[in-house]
Design a protein around this motif. Structure first.
Motif, PDB file in Angstrom:
ATOM      1  N   ALA A 141       0.832  -1.205   0.000  1.00  0.00           N
ATOM      2  CA  ALA A 141       0.000   0.000   0.000  1.00  0.00           C
ATOM      3  C   ALA A 141       0.867   1.256   0.000  1.00  0.00           C
ATOM      4  CB  ALA A 141      -0.917  -0.015   1.219  1.00  0.00           C
ATOM      5  N   ARG A 142       1.919   1.239   0.838  1.00  0.00           N
ATOM      6  CA  ARG A 142       2.803   2.393   0.913  1.00  0.00           C
ATOM      7  C   ARG A 142       3.490   2.656  -0.433  1.00  0.00           C
ATOM      8  NH1 ARG A 142       5.966   0.511   4.598  1.00  0.00           N
ATOM      9  NH2 ARG A 142       4.447   0.928   6.224  1.00  0.00           N
ATOM     10  N   ALA A 143       3.968   1.577  -1.077  1.00  0.00           N
ATOM     11  CA  ALA A 143       4.637   1.723  -2.372  1.00  0.00           C
ATOM     12  C   ALA A 143       3.666   2.233  -3.424  1.00  0.00           C
ATOM     13  CB  ALA A 143       5.235   0.386  -2.806  1.00  0.00           C
ATOM     14  N   THR A 144       2.432   1.725  -3.403  1.00  0.00           N
ATOM     15  CA  THR A 144       1.425   2.166  -4.376  1.00  0.00           C
ATOM     16  C   THR A 144       1.110   3.650  -4.203  1.00  0.00           C
ATOM     17  OG1 THR A 144       0.437  -0.045  -4.381  1.00  0.00           O
ATOM     18  CG2 THR A 144      -0.901   1.760  -5.252  1.00  0.00           C
ATOM     19  N   ARG A 145       0.925   4.055  -2.963  1.00  0.00           N
ATOM     20  CA  ARG A 145       0.609   5.460  -2.688  1.00  0.00           C
ATOM     21  C   ARG A 145       1.736   6.372  -3.174  1.00  0.00           C
ATOM     22  NH1 ARG A 145      -0.411   4.593   2.103  1.00  0.00           N
ATOM     23  NH2 ARG A 145      -2.638   4.199   1.876  1.00  0.00           N
ATOM     24  N   SER A 146       2.974   5.951  -2.940  1.00  0.00           N
ATOM     25  CA  SER A 146       4.123   6.747  -3.386  1.00  0.00           C
ATOM     26  C   SER A 146       4.164   6.849  -4.901  1.00  0.00           C
ATOM     27  CB  SER A 146       5.415   6.105  -2.855  1.00  0.00           C
ATOM     28  OG  SER A 146       6.543   6.799  -3.314  1.00  0.00           O
ATOM     29  N   LEU A 147       3.908   5.744  -5.579  1.00  0.00           N
ATOM     30  CA  LEU A 147       3.927   5.755  -7.052  1.00  0.00           C
ATOM     31  C   LEU A 147       2.819   6.639  -7.627  1.00  0.00           C
ATOM     32  CD1 LEU A 147       4.550   1.943  -7.682  1.00  0.00           C
ATOM     33  CD2 LEU A 147       6.125   3.798  -8.275  1.00  0.00           C
ATOM     34  N   LEU A 148       1.641   6.588  -7.002  1.00  0.00           N
ATOM     35  CA  LEU A 148       0.506   7.345  -7.528  1.00  0.00           C
ATOM     36  C   LEU A 148       0.584   8.831  -7.208  1.00  0.00           C
ATOM     37  CD1 LEU A 148      -2.432   4.846  -6.877  1.00  0.00           C
ATOM     38  CD2 LEU A 148      -1.133   5.225  -8.983  1.00  0.00           C
ATOM     39  N   LEU A 207      -5.056  -2.013  -4.763  1.00  0.00           N
ATOM     40  CA  LEU A 207      -6.421  -1.738  -5.209  1.00  0.00           C
ATOM     41  C   LEU A 207      -7.145  -0.863  -4.186  1.00  0.00           C
ATOM     42  CD1 LEU A 207      -8.633  -2.362  -7.318  1.00  0.00           C
ATOM     43  CD2 LEU A 207      -9.186  -4.410  -5.988  1.00  0.00           C
ATOM     44  N   GLY A 208      -6.918  -1.135  -2.897  1.00  0.00           N
ATOM     45  CA  GLY A 208      -7.531  -0.323  -1.854  1.00  0.00           C
ATOM     46  C   GLY A 208      -7.015   1.106  -1.856  1.00  0.00           C
ATOM     47  N   VAL A 209      -5.718   1.281  -2.109  1.00  0.00           N
ATOM     48  CA  VAL A 209      -5.134   2.625  -2.163  1.00  0.00           C
ATOM     49  C   VAL A 209      -5.713   3.415  -3.330  1.00  0.00           C
ATOM     50  CG1 VAL A 209      -3.003   3.901  -2.614  1.00  0.00           C
ATOM     51  CG2 VAL A 209      -3.004   2.013  -0.980  1.00  0.00           C
ATOM     52  N   ALA A 210      -5.871   2.758  -4.480  1.00  0.00           N
ATOM     53  CA  ALA A 210      -6.447   3.442  -5.640  1.00  0.00           C
ATOM     54  C   ALA A 210      -7.857   3.942  -5.332  1.00  0.00           C
ATOM     55  CB  ALA A 210      -6.456   2.499  -6.839  1.00  0.00           C
ATOM     56  N   ALA A 211      -8.661   3.107  -4.677  1.00  0.00           N
ATOM     57  CA  ALA A 211     -10.019   3.519  -4.307  1.00  0.00           C
ATOM     58  C   ALA A 211      -9.989   4.688  -3.331  1.00  0.00           C
ATOM     59  CB  ALA A 211     -10.762   2.326  -3.699  1.00  0.00           C
ATOM     60  N   GLU A 212      -9.077   4.623  -2.379  1.00  0.00           N
ATOM     61  CA  GLU A 212      -8.922   5.693  -1.376  1.00  0.00           C
ATOM     62  C   GLU A 212      -8.580   7.025  -2.046  1.00  0.00           C
ATOM     63  OE1 GLU A 212      -4.906   6.685   0.899  1.00  0.00           O
ATOM     64  OE2 GLU A 212      -5.760   4.773   1.538  1.00  0.00           O
TER      65      GLU A 212
END
Length: 342
Positions: A234-241, A262-267
């Motif tokens: 989740a942390r890596a996804t948030r950083s990338l986005l 997927l949860g981070v994208a929805a957030e």
């Protein structure tokens, strides 16, 4: 540096420990007649000299193997959540059940701890052989376990496993297929969320990702290293986005991180797959229960565990065993991947 094990005799071990050859024999056969302190001194001398009793190897060909060892260097909490190892262990157990054998499973905090554990298992005859997993580049387990004479099969590419008979999946080919698939959908900004580069299969996947991106003329592919947990995914996804030119597709090295992504994208209000495509490694029930369902690189993990165990029994039967690949993971497209929104 100690001499190679084939040049060391029981007499050398006895001399190093300051005991008789008979005492060494009693210690390794777990017979009364030597104190616990003397026994430990004998074992320490044998470890230092890289010696194991020849009778151990000979006895394996005459007796059934009751127990197989498996040590995993992962946090217990993560292992309980990760579908891969649950499926892999079930595959191992399916073969052991056929032979009326047991699995001795231990979690360790470090590879150094595993070396000591495997030495103890082997010298105390708790296992007839072991399955070695999660190889690192220049893995510190290779030399001491080879000197020990431990019968083992390695799960990993032969470039990592130091001559142990190995069984592996072609991770590089699978990563290349995943990147080419995303590129064919029209994605030009593709990111990879992987494990630590020091872990052998993570390094192979990362290299394949970078090479395939370069071959396709897609420069600047983003990469994040993690420890495979959902929180780190989740942390890596948030950083990338949050990058100025965020990726339109992300390839994850396991299913837990992909679900977290997927949860981070929805957030963040980012639509999957319209604004962002996600692709997981190791297809599992998790990938089929999300909304949208997750595209994944799939292979038969249960069958993989069974095949690894069959190879170990070939080793224990004294056969000459060649390292062998199993089927390359294949792509299973689902709702989480689509052409990027123009």
């Amino acid at each position: 540096m100690s001499a190679p094990s084939e040049r060391v005799t029981i007499k050398d071990v006895a001399a190093a420990a300051g005991v008789s050859k008979g005492a060494v024999s009693l210690a390794f056969n777990h017979k009364p007649g030597v104190s616990e302190a003397t026994r430990e001194r004998i074992f320490a001398a044998a470890r230092q000299l890289g010696w194991a009793p020849n009778s151990s190897a000979r006895s394996l060909s005459r007796q059934s193997v009751d127990t197989v060892g498996l040590a995993i260097c992962r946090p217990a909490r993560l292992l309980g959540l990760e579908p891969f190892y649950m499926e892999f262990v079930s595959g191992i157990e399916s073969v052991l059940a056929e032979r009326d054998c047991s699995l001795l499973l231990r979690l360790v905090d470090s590879l150094e701890e595993e070396i000591g554990l495997q030495e103890r298992w082997w010298r105390e005859r708790q296992v007839g052989g072991s399955i070695l997993v999660d190889f690192h580049q220049e893995d510190p387990r290779v030399e001491p376990l080879r000197r020990l004479g431990l019968p083992a099969v390695a799960v990993g590419h032969p470039s990592l496993t130091g001559g142990f008979p190995s069984v592996w999946t072609d991770d590089a080919a699978a990563v290349a297929e995943a990147v080419r698939y995303l590129a064919a959908l029209g994605h030009r900004r593709i990111a990879h969320v992987g494990g630590p580069r020091g872990l052998g299969h993570s390094a192979i996947r990362t290299t394949a990702f970078e090479q395939t991106m370069a071959e396709l003329g897609l420069r600047g592919g983003l990469h994040a290293e993690t420890g495979f947990s959902g929180d780190e995914g989740a942390r890596a996804t948030r950083s990338l986005l949050l990058t100025p030119e965020r990726p339109t597709a992300i390839l994850y090295d396991n299913d837990i991180m992909a679900v977290a992504g997927l949860g981070v994208a929805a957030e963040m209000g980012i639509s999957v797959p319209d604004d962002l495509s996600l692709l997981a490694w190791d297809d599992s029930q998790l990938c089929r229960l999300t909304h949208p369902t997750l595209s994944a690189m799939s292979h038969d993990v249960h069958g993989f565990g069974a095949q690894v165990t069959r190879v170990l029994f070939e080793v224990l039967d004294g056969r000459q065993v060649a390292s062998r690949p199993v089927a390359t993971p294949s792509l299973v497209p689902r709702a989480s991947t689509a052409s990027p929104r123009s």
